[in-house]
Design a protein around this motif. Structure first.
Motif, PDB file in Angstrom:
ATOM      1  N   VAL A 338       0.796  -1.167  -0.163  1.00  0.00           N
ATOM      2  CA  VAL A 338      -0.031  -0.236  -0.016  1.00  0.00           C
ATOM      3  C   VAL A 338       0.906   1.173  -0.027  1.00  0.00           C
ATOM      4  O   VAL A 338       0.383   2.270  -0.551  1.00  0.00           O
ATOM      5  CB  VAL A 338      -1.014   0.112   1.233  1.00  0.00           C
ATOM      6  CG1 VAL A 338      -1.754   1.462   1.513  1.00  0.00           C
ATOM      7  CG2 VAL A 338      -1.992  -1.259   1.170  1.00  0.00           C
ATOM      8  N   LEU A 339       2.200   1.155   0.828  1.00  0.00           N
ATOM      9  CA  LEU A 339       2.903   2.379   0.490  1.00  0.00           C
ATOM     10  C   LEU A 339       3.348   2.682  -0.941  1.00  0.00           C
ATOM     11  O   LEU A 339       3.512   3.845  -1.362  1.00  0.00           O
ATOM     12  CB  LEU A 339       4.019   2.065   1.623  1.00  0.00           C
ATOM     13  CG  LEU A 339       4.257   2.294   2.990  1.00  0.00           C
ATOM     14  CD1 LEU A 339       5.113   1.514   3.580  1.00  0.00           C
ATOM     15  CD2 LEU A 339       3.935   3.706   3.221  1.00  0.00           C
ATOM     16  N   GLU A 340       3.741   1.529  -1.707  1.00  0.00           N
ATOM     17  CA  GLU A 340       4.115   1.819  -2.829  1.00  0.00           C
ATOM     18  C   GLU A 340       2.961   2.234  -3.793  1.00  0.00           C
ATOM     19  O   GLU A 340       3.042   3.265  -4.487  1.00  0.00           O
ATOM     20  CB  GLU A 340       4.488   0.686  -3.568  1.00  0.00           C
ATOM     21  CG  GLU A 340       4.905   0.434  -4.986  1.00  0.00           C
ATOM     22  CD  GLU A 340       5.628  -1.082  -5.305  1.00  0.00           C
ATOM     23  OE1 GLU A 340       5.647  -1.101  -6.656  1.00  0.00           O
ATOM     24  OE2 GLU A 340       5.621  -1.872  -4.542  1.00  0.00           O
ATOM     25  N   LEU A 341       1.761   1.681  -3.390  1.00  0.00           N
ATOM     26  CA  LEU A 341       0.492   2.411  -4.126  1.00  0.00           C
ATOM     27  C   LEU A 341       0.463   4.081  -4.081  1.00  0.00           C
ATOM     28  O   LEU A 341       0.021   4.517  -4.927  1.00  0.00           O
ATOM     29  CB  LEU A 341      -0.622   1.448  -3.650  1.00  0.00           C
ATOM     30  CG  LEU A 341      -2.111   1.975  -4.106  1.00  0.00           C
ATOM     31  CD1 LEU A 341      -2.100   1.878  -5.719  1.00  0.00           C
ATOM     32  CD2 LEU A 341      -2.957   1.305  -3.490  1.00  0.00           C
ATOM     33  N   SER A 342       0.310   4.463  -2.488  1.00  0.00           N
ATOM     34  CA  SER A 342      -0.032   5.748  -2.397  1.00  0.00           C
ATOM     35  C   SER A 342       0.911   6.639  -2.753  1.00  0.00           C
ATOM     36  O   SER A 342       0.804   7.643  -3.265  1.00  0.00           O
ATOM     37  CB  SER A 342      -0.040   6.185  -0.794  1.00  0.00           C
ATOM     38  OG  SER A 342       1.030   5.494  -0.230  1.00  0.00           O
ATOM     39  N   THR A 343       2.381   6.009  -2.881  1.00  0.00           N
ATOM     40  CA  THR A 343       3.406   6.913  -3.507  1.00  0.00           C
ATOM     41  C   THR A 343       2.887   6.927  -4.876  1.00  0.00           C
ATOM     42  O   THR A 343       3.385   8.174  -5.533  1.00  0.00           O
ATOM     43  CB  THR A 343       4.658   6.167  -3.327  1.00  0.00           C
ATOM     44  OG1 THR A 343       5.066   6.120  -1.681  1.00  0.00           O
ATOM     45  CG2 THR A 343       6.048   6.869  -3.806  1.00  0.00           C
ATOM     46  N   GLY A 344       2.680   5.959  -5.638  1.00  0.00           N
ATOM     47  CA  GLY A 344       2.195   6.053  -7.138  1.00  0.00           C
ATOM     48  C   GLY A 344       1.472   7.016  -7.129  1.00  0.00           C
ATOM     49  O   GLY A 344       1.229   7.817  -8.366  1.00  0.00           O
ATOM     50  N   VAL A 345       0.246   7.123  -6.573  1.00  0.00           N
ATOM     51  CA  VAL A 345      -0.941   8.040  -6.618  1.00  0.00           C
ATOM     52  C   VAL A 345      -0.387   9.440  -6.479  1.00  0.00           C
ATOM     53  O   VAL A 345      -0.651  10.260  -7.427  1.00  0.00           O
ATOM     54  CB  VAL A 345      -1.900   7.673  -5.558  1.00  0.00           C
ATOM     55  CG1 VAL A 345      -3.156   8.736  -5.833  1.00  0.00           C
ATOM     56  CG2 VAL A 345      -2.724   6.283  -5.839  1.00  0.00           C
ATOM     57  N   HIS A 346       0.444   9.605  -5.566  1.00  0.00           N
ATOM     58  CA  HIS A 346       1.027  11.112  -5.001  1.00  0.00           C
ATOM     59  C   HIS A 346       1.807  11.473  -6.613  1.00  0.00           C
ATOM     60  O   HIS A 346       1.735  12.690  -6.702  1.00  0.00           O
ATOM     61  CB  HIS A 346       1.826  10.980  -4.195  1.00  0.00           C
ATOM     62  CG  HIS A 346       2.263  12.214  -3.755  1.00  0.00           C
ATOM     63  ND1 HIS A 346       1.951  13.127  -2.635  1.00  0.00           N
ATOM     64  CD2 HIS A 346       3.408  13.139  -4.278  1.00  0.00           C
ATOM     65  CE1 HIS A 346       2.510  14.214  -2.392  1.00  0.00           C
ATOM     66  NE2 HIS A 346       3.371  14.367  -3.445  1.00  0.00           N
ATOM     67  N   ARG A 347       2.452  10.564  -7.200  1.00  0.00           N
ATOM     68  CA  ARG A 347       3.437  10.825  -8.282  1.00  0.00           C
ATOM     69  C   ARG A 347       2.758  11.046  -9.650  1.00  0.00           C
ATOM     70  O   ARG A 347       3.146  11.191 -10.449  1.00  0.00           O
ATOM     71  CB  ARG A 347       4.675   9.988  -8.167  1.00  0.00           C
ATOM     72  CG  ARG A 347       5.426  10.542  -7.074  1.00  0.00           C
ATOM     73  CD  ARG A 347       6.501   9.251  -6.992  1.00  0.00           C
ATOM     74  NE  ARG A 347       7.753   9.857  -5.925  1.00  0.00           N
ATOM     75  CZ  ARG A 347       8.624   8.918  -5.471  1.00  0.00           C
ATOM     76  NH1 ARG A 347       8.792   7.642  -6.174  1.00  0.00           N
ATOM     77  NH2 ARG A 347       9.338   9.377  -4.379  1.00  0.00           N
TER      78      ARG A 347
END
Length: 467
Positions: A338-347
């Motif tokens: 989920v950390l990877e996912l939320s970082t992807g959404v941010h970017r």
């Protein structure tokens, strides 16, 4: 010295959800909070469909739905003019197993009020103004020291005390991560005039910075969220927030009639090296810190609590201690994803929508997931157990599978009689599950799946403390 079975440190969404889950199971738990009151801001405002299912089971979904609203579309402004609107989410058609098909928006302070009310309804309480200063543990328990000179001895401790967790530091557990965005951010709750409440208003600037004003459902407030130019120093005073609104929008500073709460932060993604050290567990932001993009942090945190609560209760009631090892095994892997996912959404690499509703979170690789069928169907051990219509069962009120799941028990689909006390049954699984017998964990995941209720099922039940 005071004693308790479980001491929960931190009365945010994580600690409150865990307190509720333990209270309904009859576990003696204390919940302490360093601050003098519940968190006053809107920070985590998105409640994903999977978390809505958790809130249904915990008995708060009606209050959450009544106090929340759908996410508005985004309206983009330039030079005081509306230049276009866009959906915040990828549109997709939910299936029949999803009773709550879309995210809901509700300010974090209101979510916490609802959870707190449910906790007190169940007989729990929060001791505010109690700061933990240290802890020591032995083979039988944990001694926790407080700033007022008192000590509490608990059989288990859960650190749900946020990204700067004192419990994590006391354990010496490291946190590995990265800066998601070098720019400073400001978030604030305010009231203003001159802007409609239909849209999430966005005011981008030429330098890449941006200010958003989002109406908070169920209130008269807006949440301000601003990405400022790199190297700038945010002023989060009421006058500083007013100046931000005047700088980025067509509104004047005096159009901001009240600033109720404000804060600054630098988005980062970080994961604790361990979620458990002996008799102490880390949950929520104490274990993982997310960018707010995509509404993943609060939701992941609540699901930490939901995963840990039934396991603590089971072990306290005689289940093997090894059951607690599956908390880190299951939740740390999911938090990393989920950390990877939320970082992807941010970017801007991942779109909000199907990827962010958390309905696909599962534990197929967990040691607690036993798939014994030679030809499994669409629902397998470790998967979220979807909802479905059921008929001909007097135990199910309303004709939905989730009505049968609701509560702290296990559920066996495909049996006419309970194999053990504490297990509810349904004669057959819904067709959408495929063929087989399914044992549903208290947190709504398939623990065991087999062709028939065999000796393998009995051994599994022994292993999770259902005797």
């Amino acid at each position: 010295m005071e004693t308790t079975d479980v001491l929960i440190v931190g009365a945010g969404p994580t600690g409150l959800a865990l307190g509720i889950d333990l209270a309904r199971r009859g576990v003696a738990a204390q919940l302490v909070e360093r601050a003098d009151a519940l968190f006053p801001g809107s920070r985590g405002k998105g409640i994903q469909p999977r978390t809505q299912e958790v809130f249904d089971d915990l008995g708060v979904i009606d209050a959450v739905l009544a106090s929340s609203g759908p996410y508005p579309d985004r309206m983009v402004w330039r030079d005081g003019e509306r230049v276009g609107e866009e959906s915040m989410f990828e549109r997709f058609e939910p299936d029949a197993g999803t009773p709550y098909p879309a995210p809901r928006m509700i300010p974090q302070w209101r979510t916490q009020e609802i959870l707190y009310a449910r906790l007190t309804e169940l007989g729990g309480k929060v001791a505010f103004g109690r700061e933990v200063t240290g802890l020591t543990q032995d083979a039988d328990g944990v001694d926790v020291a407080f700033a007022d000179g008192t000590t509490v001895r608990a059989r288990y401790v859960v650190g749900a005390d946020g990204g700067r967790s004192g419990i994590r530091r006391a354990l010496g557990v490291g946190m590995t991560g990265e800066t998601v965005d070098p720019a400073p951010f400001v978030v604030a709750d305010l009231r203003l005039r001159g802007l409609d409440r239909v849209y999430w208003h966005a005011f981008p600037a030429a330098d890449g910075s941006i200010l958003g004003l989002c109406p908070l459902a169920g209130t008269e407030e807006f949440q301000l969220a601003a990405r400022l130019p790199e190297g700038s120093e945010p002023d989060v005073s009421p006058d500083g927030v007013r100046e931000l609104v005047a700088r980025y929008t067509h509104l004047a500073a005096e159009d901001v009639t009240e600033v109720r709460w404000s804060s600054e932060f630098r988005p980062r993604a970080a994961l604790a090296d361990r979620f458990r050290a002996g008799r102490v567990f880390l949950a929520g932001d104490a274990a993982h810190v997310h960018s707010p993009a995509g509404g993943q942090g609060l939701n992941t945190s609540v699901q930490d609590a939901y995963n840990l609560g039934w396991k603590l209760a089971a072990v306290l009631n005689g289940a093997p201690e090894t059951l607690l090892e599956t908390y880190e095994e299951e939740r740390r892997a999911n938090a990393a994803a989920v950390l990877e996912l939320s970082t992807g959404v941010h970017r801007g690499e991942v779109q909000r929508g199907r990827a962010t509703v958390q309905l696909g979170v599962g534990y197929r690789d967990s040691s607690l997931s036993a798939e014994t069928r030679t030809d499994p169907g669409p629902v397998r051990a470790g998967d979220r157990a979807p909802d479905a219509e059921v008929s001909g069962d007097a135990e199910v009120s309303g004709g939905r599978l989730f009505d049968l799941f609701r509560g702290p028990h296990w559920t066996l689909l495909g049996a006419t009689a309970p194999p053990r006390a504490g297990v509810r049954t349904l004669p057959s699984a819904p067709e959408s599950y495929g063929p087989g017998v399914f044992l549903i964990r208290p947190d709504g995941y398939v623990g065991w799946a087999g062709e028939t209720a065999t000796e393998d099922l009995a051994a599994y039940l022994d292993g999770v403390g259902i005797r």
